[in-house]
Scaffold this active site. Sequence first.
Site, PDB file in Angstrom:
ATOM      1  N   ASP A 183       0.830  -1.211   0.000  1.00 39.84           N
ATOM      2  CA  ASP A 183       0.000   0.000   0.000  1.00 39.84           C
ATOM      3  C   ASP A 183       0.864   1.260   0.000  1.00 39.84           C
ATOM      4  O   ASP A 183       1.990   1.258   0.498  1.00 39.84           O
ATOM      5  CB  ASP A 183      -0.921  -0.019   1.230  1.00 39.84           C
ATOM      6  CG  ASP A 183      -2.065   0.984   1.087  1.00 39.84           C
ATOM      7  OD1 ASP A 183      -2.339   1.430  -0.035  1.00 39.84           O
ATOM      8  OD2 ASP A 183      -2.677   1.311   2.127  1.00 39.84           O
TER       9      ASP A 183
ATOM     10  N   ASN B 290       1.147   3.398  -2.940  1.00 42.14           N
ATOM     11  CA  ASN B 290       1.635   3.790  -4.269  1.00 42.14           C
ATOM     12  C   ASN B 290       1.138   5.189  -4.654  1.00 42.14           C
ATOM     13  O   ASN B 290       1.898   6.010  -5.183  1.00 42.14           O
ATOM     14  CB  ASN B 290       1.127   2.812  -5.342  1.00 42.14           C
ATOM     15  CG  ASN B 290       1.709   1.431  -5.186  1.00 42.14           C
ATOM     16  OD1 ASN B 290       2.634   1.229  -4.414  1.00 42.14           O
ATOM     17  ND2 ASN B 290       1.167   0.476  -5.924  1.00 42.14           N
ATOM     18  N   GLY B 291      -0.146   5.425  -4.420  1.00 38.83           N
ATOM     19  CA  GLY B 291      -0.750   6.697  -4.812  1.00 38.83           C
ATOM     20  C   GLY B 291      -0.109   7.857  -4.065  1.00 38.83           C
ATOM     21  O   GLY B 291       0.229   8.893  -4.661  1.00 38.83           O
TER      22      GLY B 291
ATOM     23  N   TRP C   8       2.841   7.932  -2.688  1.00 34.11           N
ATOM     24  CA  TRP C   8       4.236   8.082  -3.128  1.00 34.11           C
ATOM     25  C   TRP C   8       4.290   9.008  -4.347  1.00 34.11           C
ATOM     26  O   TRP C   8       5.115   9.916  -4.418  1.00 34.11           O
ATOM     27  CB  TRP C   8       4.823   6.706  -3.472  1.00 34.11           C
ATOM     28  CG  TRP C   8       6.234   6.765  -3.964  1.00 34.11           C
ATOM     29  CD1 TRP C   8       7.372   6.711  -3.209  1.00 34.11           C
ATOM     30  CD2 TRP C   8       6.661   6.909  -5.337  1.00 34.11           C
ATOM     31  NE1 TRP C   8       8.483   6.806  -4.011  1.00 34.11           N
ATOM     32  CE2 TRP C   8       8.073   6.935  -5.322  1.00 34.11           C
ATOM     33  CE3 TRP C   8       5.994   7.011  -6.559  1.00 34.11           C
ATOM     34  CZ2 TRP C   8       8.831   7.058  -6.493  1.00 34.11           C
ATOM     35  CZ3 TRP C   8       6.744   7.141  -7.716  1.00 34.11           C
ATOM     36  CH2 TRP C   8       8.148   7.164  -7.668  1.00 34.11           C
TER      37      TRP C   8
ATOM     38  N   ARG D 231      -1.067   9.327  -9.863  1.00 30.05           N
ATOM     39  CA  ARG D 231      -1.075   8.149  -8.979  1.00 30.05           C
ATOM     40  C   ARG D 231      -0.515   6.907  -9.668  1.00 30.05           C
ATOM     41  O   ARG D 231       0.170   6.092  -9.051  1.00 30.05           O
ATOM     42  CB  ARG D 231      -2.513   7.843  -8.551  1.00 30.05           C
ATOM     43  CG  ARG D 231      -3.127   8.803  -7.566  1.00 30.05           C
ATOM     44  CD  ARG D 231      -4.584   8.378  -7.272  1.00 30.05           C
ATOM     45  NE  ARG D 231      -4.648   6.990  -6.834  1.00 30.05           N
ATOM     46  CZ  ARG D 231      -4.429   6.595  -5.575  1.00 30.05           C
ATOM     47  NH1 ARG D 231      -4.163   7.478  -4.640  1.00 30.05           N
ATOM     48  NH2 ARG D 231      -4.506   5.317  -5.257  1.00 30.05           N
TER      49      ARG D 231
ATOM     50  N   HIS E 176       1.995   3.157  -9.050  1.00 26.98           N
ATOM     51  CA  HIS E 176       1.762   1.725  -9.316  1.00 26.98           C
ATOM     52  C   HIS E 176       2.903   1.150 -10.166  1.00 26.98           C
ATOM     53  O   HIS E 176       3.367   0.037  -9.942  1.00 26.98           O
ATOM     54  CB  HIS E 176       0.426   1.523 -10.038  1.00 26.98           C
ATOM     55  CG  HIS E 176      -0.753   1.985  -9.239  1.00 26.98           C
ATOM     56  ND1 HIS E 176      -0.872   1.738  -7.890  1.00 26.98           N
ATOM     57  CD2 HIS E 176      -1.867   2.685  -9.589  1.00 26.98           C
ATOM     58  CE1 HIS E 176      -2.017   2.265  -7.443  1.00 26.98           C
ATOM     59  NE2 HIS E 176      -2.629   2.848  -8.452  1.00 26.98           N
TER      60      HIS E 176
ATOM     61  N   LEU F 289      10.288 -20.948  -4.675  1.00 30.76           N
ATOM     62  CA  LEU F 289       9.435 -19.988  -3.958  1.00 30.76           C
ATOM     63  C   LEU F 289       8.085 -19.993  -4.655  1.00 30.76           C
ATOM     64  O   LEU F 289       8.019 -20.027  -5.881  1.00 30.76           O
ATOM     65  CB  LEU F 289      10.059 -18.580  -4.049  1.00 30.76           C
ATOM     66  CG  LEU F 289       9.179 -17.376  -3.680  1.00 30.76           C
ATOM     67  CD1 LEU F 289       8.910 -17.331  -2.178  1.00 30.76           C
ATOM     68  CD2 LEU F 289       9.822 -16.058  -4.112  1.00 30.76           C
TER      69      LEU F 289
ATOM     70  N   ARG G  87       2.173  -4.719   6.185  1.00 36.38           N
ATOM     71  CA  ARG G  87       1.422  -3.716   5.420  1.00 36.38           C
ATOM     72  C   ARG G  87       2.235  -2.438   5.383  1.00 36.38           C
ATOM     73  O   ARG G  87       2.592  -1.886   6.430  1.00 36.38           O
ATOM     74  CB  ARG G  87       0.046  -3.423   6.012  1.00 36.38           C
ATOM     75  CG  ARG G  87      -0.709  -2.405   5.145  1.00 36.38           C
ATOM     76  CD  ARG G  87      -2.150  -2.185   5.556  1.00 36.38           C
ATOM     77  NE  ARG G  87      -2.809  -1.334   4.564  1.00 36.38           N
ATOM     78  CZ  ARG G  87      -4.059  -1.427   4.173  1.00 36.38           C
ATOM     79  NH1 ARG G  87      -4.829  -2.353   4.681  1.00 36.38           N
ATOM     80  NH2 ARG G  87      -4.568  -0.596   3.275  1.00 36.38           N
TER      81      ARG G  87
ATOM     82  N   GLU H  94       1.685 -13.032  12.704  1.00 40.53           N
ATOM     83  CA  GLU H  94       2.285 -11.853  13.344  1.00 40.53           C
ATOM     84  C   GLU H  94       2.147 -10.667  12.388  1.00 40.53           C
ATOM     85  O   GLU H  94       2.510 -10.748  11.214  1.00 40.53           O
ATOM     86  CB  GLU H  94       3.771 -12.108  13.635  1.00 40.53           C
ATOM     87  CG  GLU H  94       4.008 -13.210  14.650  1.00 40.53           C
ATOM     88  CD  GLU H  94       3.422 -12.908  16.023  1.00 40.53           C
ATOM     89  OE1 GLU H  94       3.433 -11.728  16.440  1.00 40.53           O
ATOM     90  OE2 GLU H  94       2.937 -13.855  16.675  1.00 40.53           O
TER      91      GLU H  94
END
Length: 259
Positions: free
Chosen positions: A27, A29-30, A32, A40, A44, A138, A192, A211
């Site tokens: 979360d 991106n906009g 930033w 915006r 992304h 992975l 987050r 956690e």
Amino acid sequence: MANLPPSSTRIIPDIARIPRHIAIIMDGNGRWAKQRFMPRVMGHQRGVDALREVVKSCRELNVEYLTVFAFSSENWRRPADEVSFLMALFHKMLEREVTKLHQNNIRLKIIGDRIRFDSKLRQTMQDAEQLTAGNTALTLTIAANYGGRWDVMQAVQAMLREHPKLAQGFTEEDLSQYLSMSDAPEPDLFIRTGGEQRISNFMLWQLAYTELYFTDVLWPTFGRKELDAAIASYQKRERRFGRTSDQLAGDPLERKADA
Ligand code: IPE
Ligand code: IPE
Ligand code: MG
């Protein structure tokens, strides 16, 4: 303790180890972009670079599962031009990155309701998953048009379609096989970025005992250093899964005996 209700959160993972499964809400991106007087969507775009670096880091650290929230079932509420930019970016990213993921032995999975994506994008998603299905280093799972409540609902519906008799009663185990992440352990660490402290309808079922780690860093500037800090914070936690601290000090084998 044989009579505990069935739950997959009974084995206490070794905290000193690197978390097996990391889940991230990418979360900020906009904001930033806004801070830099850019549209915006530039945020992304840069967010994809951050994701690339985090995938690389997780691969190096031998994290087994990385699950990232790319587009929520609520994100359709955004302006139409931002939504279509995000769709195009997702499509481009899948096409561009899949070969590199494959070369790095990374398995790509996508979770979420695909029905709202156009058929070309759906095909690209399927092709990318098929190409990388046998990879073992992975598992990168991208949540797109995903919502935690949707996941539980679709699982109940799929379970009852296959086993109508379960309408009379079913267990956690019966249901959990139908959840999107049924083949992965539950996340050990949730991150987050962007400063908000909420789950925003991400993996509601699977995050029960994860956690949680929140950072003000905006996603486009999240990288190896920030990931290391999140893991270091995780490694200082005490995961108790309902027990007391004193119980945990006992024989580690005994701790696992009721699993
Ligand atoms: C997260 O960044 C990316 C998506 C939801 C697709 P945001 O776009 O939510 O960025 P902020 O929260 O507005 O800064
Ligand atoms: C959550 O971010 C979803 C993704 C990062 C894809 P949002 O920025 O949309 O979350 P809310 O709506 O502000 O909680
Ligand atoms: Mg946001």
